[in-house]
Design an enzyme around this catalytic site. Structure first.
Site, mmCIF file in Angstrom:
data_model
loop_
_atom_site.group_PDB
_atom_site.id
_atom_site.type_symbol
_atom_site.label_atom_id
_atom_site.label_comp_id
_atom_site.label_asym_id
_atom_site.label_seq_id
_atom_site.Cartn_x
_atom_site.Cartn_y
_atom_site.Cartn_z
ATOM 1 N N SER A 111 0.756 -1.233 0.093
ATOM 2 C CA SER A 111 0.029 0.012 0.000
ATOM 3 C C SER A 111 0.833 1.374 -0.056
ATOM 4 C CB SER A 111 -1.068 -0.060 1.123
ATOM 5 O OG SER A 111 -2.016 -1.240 0.798
ATOM 6 N N HIS A 129 -12.813 -1.101 4.315
ATOM 7 C CA HIS A 129 -14.117 -0.007 4.446
ATOM 8 C C HIS A 129 -14.993 -0.093 3.454
ATOM 9 C CE1 HIS A 129 -13.033 3.360 1.965
ATOM 10 N NE2 HIS A 129 -12.132 2.585 1.834
ATOM 11 N N CYS A 177 -7.682 2.575 0.471
ATOM 12 C CA CYS A 177 -8.796 2.171 -0.265
ATOM 13 C C CYS A 177 -8.069 1.584 -1.438
ATOM 14 C CB CYS A 177 -10.014 3.203 -0.626
ATOM 15 S SG CYS A 177 -11.140 2.713 -1.377
#
Length: 620
Positions: free
Chosen positions: A307, A346, A360
Site C-alpha cells: 500500500s 471499509h 482504499c
C-alpha cells in the site's frame, strides 16, 4: 684502414657498455625490476588504514596492531618442520601447502604463512624466529570496531585473491583489501599507500644494508579518515528494534540524501570478522542459509511494496490528468473485476485524501485504470506509467555509494506482451491492475521505498542516497550527491498526497500508533508473501511495511521499514518507524508501550513455520 676499423670497434664496444651500464643504473633501477633481483630483498611497510566516524564524530572503526609470519621461498633453508609447526599451531600438511602456494606465487616475493597474530603469540614467536631462515614477522594493522552494529554498512577487509592481484598489481599475496560495504567502496581512500624498503644482500645472502643508500625506499602514507552520514545512536536503536525479526530499516535526511540509518536484520557483530577466528566465523555466517546474516536485505531484497505504493499511484494519476484531487469514487468493499475482487477494509465514497488515509483498494485501482485508459493502447499506458515511476529512482540502481544492490522491477509493456502472449493490443489495463496497489509485478528494495518517501517529503525531488558525509583530507565527496533529481510529477500535485499521508496518522490506518508532538506523514502496507515449498507455491504470512516522513513541513527524516512475515503494516513496521522517528527528532521515547511491544516481540516462530508445517496467518 684496419687500424681505423679496430679503433671504431673499440669505441662502439665502449659506447655499448656505457649505454648498458647507464640503463642498468638508471632505467632498470625501477621498483619492478628490483623486486625480481635476487640480490635485493623487498620489505613492505603497511600504513594505518583510515578511521571511520559517524555523522556526530563518534568513532566507529579504528585499528589494532597485528603480526603476520612471512616467507620468501627461495631463502628458506632446511629446518625442524615439526617444531616450527608447533610454534605456529598448524599441521605439517598445512605448512607444506602454504609453502607450495608461496613458491607458485613467487620464489622471491614475500607471502603470508600465518596471518594476524596477536601480541601474546608475537612475543613468544619472535624470540625464536632467528632459527628459521627465510621467515620473518611483518607488522601490520587490523580493524578494531568500536561498535557492535552496522556491519552491513562498514563492511570488512579480507586477503586478496589471485583474481584481484591480476586485476590490480598494487596488491601482493597476503595483503588485505576492503571486501564489502564502505571498506570496499572507499578502499583507495582508506588504504593509504604502502611503503617499500629494498635491502641489499651479499653473495652469502646476508643483509648488508639499504640498496643504494635507500634512494628507492618510500615511506607509508596513512589512509584518510572518513565521516559517514549514519547516526550511530539511531543505527544501534534500529538494530535493537529488529532483533528476532527479518527485514530492514532505511532512514534518509530528505534535505541532503544522507543515509541516517541502514539496518538489515538479522545482522552480526563486525568484530567476528577480525583476527585468527575470521575464517571460521565467516564460514558459519555464510552457511546460515535460513537467517542469512550476510544478506543485506535493505539493498538486495526485492519485495512487493504494498500500500505505500498507492501514494505514487495517486501522484502519477494526477500528473497524467486521470483524476482530480476532489473526484469522489464509490467503494462497496472492494474493487471487482471479472471473478476477482481486491477487498477493502471499509466502504463508502472516497476522494484522494480519504483514499490514502483509509488505504482504499477501490480508489487506487480506479485511478490506475483511468490513467491507463487515457492512452490509445495499454502498452503506451504502461510505458508512460513506468517513465513517471523511474523518475522517483525506481526500477534501476539508485547510484548510492555502497557496492551491493538490486534494481527492483517496474515492468514494461514488452514484458506484459510476452507473458500474455499477445504481441498486439489485446490485453487491457485490468490485466495489470494489481500494480495499482503495489502488488503484481512491482518490486522495490527498502532503500528505494525510503527514497521515494524522501521525494514526496521534498514535494518532487530527491538527492541520491549516500553514506559518505566527509573525507577528511584533500578528497571531496562525489558531486552527484549534491545534485537534485527532479521527478516528472509537478510540485503542486504533492500537497494532497502529503495531506493524505498525514491523515493516515490522524484518523486512518496508523491512528493508534501516533507519536505525540510530531506531525508524521506515513503510509501503512501489507504485502502478500509467497514462496515455494516442496515445489509448490505457498502463501506465507504477509509482510509488514511502513513508510513515513516527519515533520510534515520542513521534514528532517524519511523512513521505510520492512518486516518479513510481519502480518500488517501498523503491527510491526509502523511501530518501528514511529519509534525511530521519535528517537531521532526527540532523542527519547514517550511511546514506551510501543517500544516494549517491539523490543520484547519476536517473529522467530513465524519464520519456523516454513519448516515446521504449521499453518500461516493469511486472509485476516
Amino acid at each position: 684502414m684496419r687500424k681505423i676499423v679496430l679503433i671504431a670497434l673499440v669505441l662502439m664496444s665502449g659506447v655499448l657498455f656505457a649505454a648498458r651500464l647507464f640503463y642498468l643504473q638508471v632505467y632498470d633501477a625501477s621498483s619492478d625490476s628490483l623486486t625480481q633481483n635476487s640480490a635485493i630483498k623487498v620489505m613492505y611497510d603497511y600504513p594505518q588504514r583510515g578511521y571511520m566516524f559517524d555523522r556526530n564524530n563518534k568513532l566507529l572503526v579504528s585499528n589494532q596492531p597485528s603480526y603476520d609470519v612471512m616467507v620468501i621461498p627461495k631463502d628458506v633453508k632446511p629446518l625442524d618442520t615439526l617444531e616450527f609447526c608447533r610454534l605456529l599451531k598448524i599441521t605439517k600438511e598445512d605448512f607444506k601447502e602454504i609453502l607450495r602456494k608461496a613458491r607458485v606465487y613467487s620464489p622471491r616475493l614475500p607471502s603470508v604463512v600465518l596471518p594476524q597474530l596477536n601480541k601474546a603469540d608475537y612475543a613468544s614467536l619472535s624470540e625464536k624466529m632467528y632459527k628459521y631462515e627465510g621467515f620473518y614477522i611483518q607488522r601490520r594493522s587490523l580493524r578494531e570496531y568500536q561498535v557492535d552494529h552496522s556491519a552491513n554498512v562498514m563492511g570488512y577487509i579480507a586477503e586478496v585473491n589471485n583474481a584481484i592481484i591480476e586485476k590490480n598489481p598494487y596488491y601482493q599475496m597476503g595483503e588485505l583489501i576492503g571486501t564489502a560495504g564502505v571498506e570496499k567502496e572507499y578502499e583507495e581512500v582508506l588504504r593509504g599507500v604502502k611503503g617499500v624498503k629494498y635491502i641489499q644482500r651479499d653473495r652469502f645472502n646476508r643483509d648488508i644494508g639499504p640498496y643504494k643508500d635507500g634512494i628507492f625506499d618510500t615511506l607509508p602514507e596513512r589512509g584518510l579518515d572518513i565521516q559517514l552520514t549514519i547516526d550511530a545512536t539511531l543505527q544501534k536503536y534500529g538494530q535493537e528494534l529488529m532483533v528476532h525479526k527479518r527485514g530492514g530499516i532505511v532512514a534518509i535526511e530528505p534535505d541532503t540524501g544522507e543515509i541516517l540509518a541502514l539496518v538489515t536484520a538479522p545482522s552480526y557483530d563486525p568484530s567476528l570478522l577480525v583476527g585468527r577466528e575470521r575464517s571460521k566465523n565467516f564460514t558459519k555466517l555464510w552457511y546460515d542459509t535460513i537467517a542469512k546474516p550476510l544478506y543485506d536485505r535493505v539493498l538486495m531484497g526485492e519485495y512487493p511494496p504494498g500500500s505505500p505504493f498507492k501514494a505514487l499511484t495517486a501522484l502519477v494519476g494526477l500528473h497524467e490528468h486521470a483524476i482530480k484531487t476532489d473526484d469522489v469514487i464509490g467503494c462497496s468493499g472492494g474493487f471487482h473485476f471479472g471473478r476477482r475482487v481486491l477487498r477493502c477494509h471499509h466502504s463508502g465514497p472516497v476522494a484522494m485524501v480519504s483514499g490514502i488515509a483509509n488505504s482504499c483498494n477501490t480508489y487506487f485501482c480506479t485511478v490506475y485504470k483511468k490513467m491507463m485508459d487515457t492512452y490509445p493502447t495499454p502498452q503506451e499506458g504502461i510505458d508512460a506509467w513506468r517513465k513517471d515511476l523511474m523518475s522517483f529512482g525506481l526500477g534501476d540502481f539508485l547510484g548510492y555509494d555502497l557496492p551491493s544492490g538490486k534494481r527492483g522491477n517496474i515492468p514494461t509493456s514488452a514484458y506484459y506482451n510476452k507473458i500474455h502472449k499477445f504481441p498486439e493490443h489485446k490485453w487491457s489495463s485490468l490485466a495489470t491492475i494489481s500494480n495499482a496497489i503495489g502488488q503484481g509485478e512491482v518490486l522495490l528494495t527498502p532503500i528505494q521505498m525510503a527514497n521515494f518517501t524522501a521525494a514526496i517529503a521534498n514535494r518532487g525531488y530527491y538527492y541520491t542516497p549516500h553514506i559518505i558525509k566527509n573525507i577528511i583530507g584533500p578528497d571531496t565527496i562525489p558531486q552527484k550527491f549534491k545534485v537534485k533529481n527532479h521527478t516528472t510529477v509537478e510540485p503542486e500535485y504533492f500537497e494532497p498526497v502529503v495531506e493524505g499521508m498525514f491523515q493516515v496518522y490522524e484518523r486512518g490506518t496508523a491512528a493508534s500508533i501516533r507519536v505525540p508532538g510530531i506531525e508524521v506523514c506515513g503510509k501503512t502496507g501489507t504485502a502478500e508473501n509467497y514462496t515455494k515449498i516442496d515445489g509448490k507455491r505457498v502463501q506465507l504470512t504477509d509482510h509488514s511495511i511502513f513508510v513515513a516522513f516527519a515533520p510534515k513541513d520542513n521534514p528532517k527524516i524519511a523512513i521505510a521499514v520492512f518486516v518479513e512475515n510481519g502480518y500488517w503494516g501498523s503491527r510491526w513496521a509502523g511501530r518501528i518507524a514511529g519509534l525511530m522517528i521519535e528517537k531521532y527528532l526527540k532523542g527519547e521515547i514517550t511511546r514506551t508501550d510501543m517500544e516494549k511491544f517491539v523490543l520484547q516481540g519476536s517473529l522467530e516462530a513465524e519464520y519456523a513455520k516454513q519448516y515446521s508445517g504449521e499453518p500461516f496467518s493469511i486472509n485476516r
